[in-house]
Design an enzyme around this catalytic site. Structure first.
Site, PDB file in Angstrom:
ATOM      1  N   LEU A 147       3.335   1.139  -9.679  1.00  0.00           N
ATOM      2  CA  LEU A 147       3.741   2.458 -10.146  1.00  0.00           C
ATOM      3  C   LEU A 147       3.559   2.458 -11.659  1.00  0.00           C
ATOM      4  O   LEU A 147       3.798   1.442 -12.312  1.00  0.00           O
ATOM      5  CB  LEU A 147       5.211   2.741  -9.805  1.00  0.00           C
ATOM      6  CG  LEU A 147       5.552   3.049  -8.347  1.00  0.00           C
ATOM      7  CD1 LEU A 147       7.077   3.120  -8.164  1.00  0.00           C
ATOM      8  CD2 LEU A 147       4.912   4.352  -7.879  1.00  0.00           C
ATOM      9  N   ASP A 148       3.134   3.567 -12.214  1.00  0.00           N
ATOM     10  CA  ASP A 148       2.973   3.639 -13.661  1.00  0.00           C
ATOM     11  C   ASP A 148       4.310   3.400 -14.358  1.00  0.00           C
ATOM     12  O   ASP A 148       5.380   3.593 -13.766  1.00  0.00           O
ATOM     13  CB  ASP A 148       2.403   4.991 -14.078  1.00  0.00           C
ATOM     14  CG  ASP A 148       0.918   5.113 -13.761  1.00  0.00           C
ATOM     15  OD1 ASP A 148       0.296   4.070 -13.477  1.00  0.00           O
ATOM     16  OD2 ASP A 148       0.390   6.240 -13.784  1.00  0.00           O
ATOM     17  N   LYS A 149       4.234   3.015 -15.616  1.00  0.00           N
ATOM     18  CA  LYS A 149       5.432   2.672 -16.380  1.00  0.00           C
ATOM     19  C   LYS A 149       6.463   3.796 -16.364  1.00  0.00           C
ATOM     20  O   LYS A 149       7.667   3.560 -16.245  1.00  0.00           O
ATOM     21  CB  LYS A 149       5.040   2.328 -17.816  1.00  0.00           C
ATOM     22  CG  LYS A 149       6.177   1.867 -18.693  1.00  0.00           C
ATOM     23  CD  LYS A 149       5.678   1.502 -20.079  1.00  0.00           C
ATOM     24  CE  LYS A 149       6.826   1.072 -20.970  1.00  0.00           C
ATOM     25  NZ  LYS A 149       6.367   0.725 -22.346  1.00  0.00           N
ATOM     26  N   LYS A 231      -3.746   5.414  -7.080  1.00  0.00           N
ATOM     27  CA  LYS A 231      -3.394   6.601  -7.877  1.00  0.00           C
ATOM     28  C   LYS A 231      -3.890   7.906  -7.232  1.00  0.00           C
ATOM     29  O   LYS A 231      -4.240   8.864  -7.907  1.00  0.00           O
ATOM     30  CB  LYS A 231      -3.984   6.489  -9.285  1.00  0.00           C
ATOM     31  CG  LYS A 231      -3.284   5.462 -10.153  1.00  0.00           C
ATOM     32  CD  LYS A 231      -3.867   5.499 -11.574  1.00  0.00           C
ATOM     33  CE  LYS A 231      -3.086   4.619 -12.511  1.00  0.00           C
ATOM     34  NZ  LYS A 231      -1.756   5.140 -12.808  1.00  0.00           N
TER      35      LYS A 231
END
Length: 280
Positions: A147-149, A231
């Site tokens: 998961l992105d930051k 994504k």
């Protein structure tokens, strides 16, 4: 009163008052001290055979004892039926001819908070999700996916390479539900496009469900998708000229955030592990 009667009276009154003198041992009657040899420290490089088999995921430790006694387990090519037998981690242990791995497989579910990275540390002082599960296991557990930051929500950690490979497969049909906040309201026309399927990178992205969030602005939507393409949710909305301001993964393969506050983790139940392994 005789001396004997007097002494009996003193002993009786002492018992009634609850005052007991410690017994003193006469010479020759003291407890015999056994000269037992000091306990030898266990070798950290060895492990009981039944635990070795159980850690490999074949069966429980109790069932492993049954299989060992039946001669189904071999060590370096020879059957071992001795209970309590210890093996080295470098030994070759097989169950019905199948090579075993003694590392216990573990499974953790984390509700990821914002501002934690899931990629390899490449910046000094960067906060990483692995720091949130430090006390969960002595083994090195890695997140199955990323998961992105700035994203939040469910992440599964494990040292089970086979399960990781299965869950990361683009064609596994893994169920995921996201709560999204977009940079602007999602139009009804674009909502219908997503429902019908949108071509992204020459492949049609099909979602199982998408809808506006009740009692919220139309820039908040819930979306269910069974694709594991990297994504893919972000790319889907970017294709329609939307940016995702917030992304929260609320369901992952049947796992939910119920009773799991943000930043906390828990072990998966045996049934949850079985359910994940049944995903094709």
């Amino acid at each position: 009163m005789s001396r004997d009667e007097s002494n009996k009276g003193k002993k009786a009154s002492g018992r009634q008052g609850g005052n007991f003198r410690k017994n003193s041992y006469a010479r020759g009657n003291s407890p015999i001290k056994k000269n037992t040899p000091p306990k030898q420290p266990s070798d950290p490089n060895t492990i009981r055979l039944n635990k070795y088999v159980a850690n490999s995921g074949v069966c429980s430790r109790r069932d492993a004892d049954i299989y060992i006694s039946a001669g189904s387990v071999t060590v370096n090519g020879k059957p071992v039926t001795e209970m309590g037998y210890k093996v080295k981690l470098t030994d070759e242990v097989k169950f019905d001819g199948q090579l075993l791995n003694p590392v216990k497989k573990e499974y953790i579910l984390l509700n990821k908070p914002k501002d934690f990275s899931t990629t390899i540390r490449d910046e000094k002082g960067k906060r990483h999700v692995s720091g949130l599960i430090t006390n969960a296991s002595k083994s090195k557990l890695l997140p199955v996916d990323k998961l992105d930051k700035e994203d939040t929500g469910l992440l599964v950690f494990t040292n089970d390479g086979d399960l990781t490979k299965k869950l990361k497969s683009p064609m596994n049909g893994l169920r995921k539900i996201y709560h999204l906040v977009l940079d602007r309201d999602l139009s009804s026309a674009d909502l219908r496009k997503i429902q019908e399927g949108v071509m992204v990178d020459e492949k049609v992205v099909r979602v199982q469900a998408i809808s506006y969030i009740d009692d919220a602005p139309k820039r908040e939507v819930g979306i269910e998708i069974h694709s594991s393409r990297g994504k893919i949710v972000e790319r889907l909305f970017e294709h329609l000229d939307y940016k995702i301001a917030k992304l929260d993964r609320v369901v992952y393969g049947g796992l939910t955030k119920k009773d799991l506050p943000r930043g906390h983790w828990r072990y998966l139940t045996q049934q949850e592990i079985i359910n994940l392994k049944m995903i094709k």
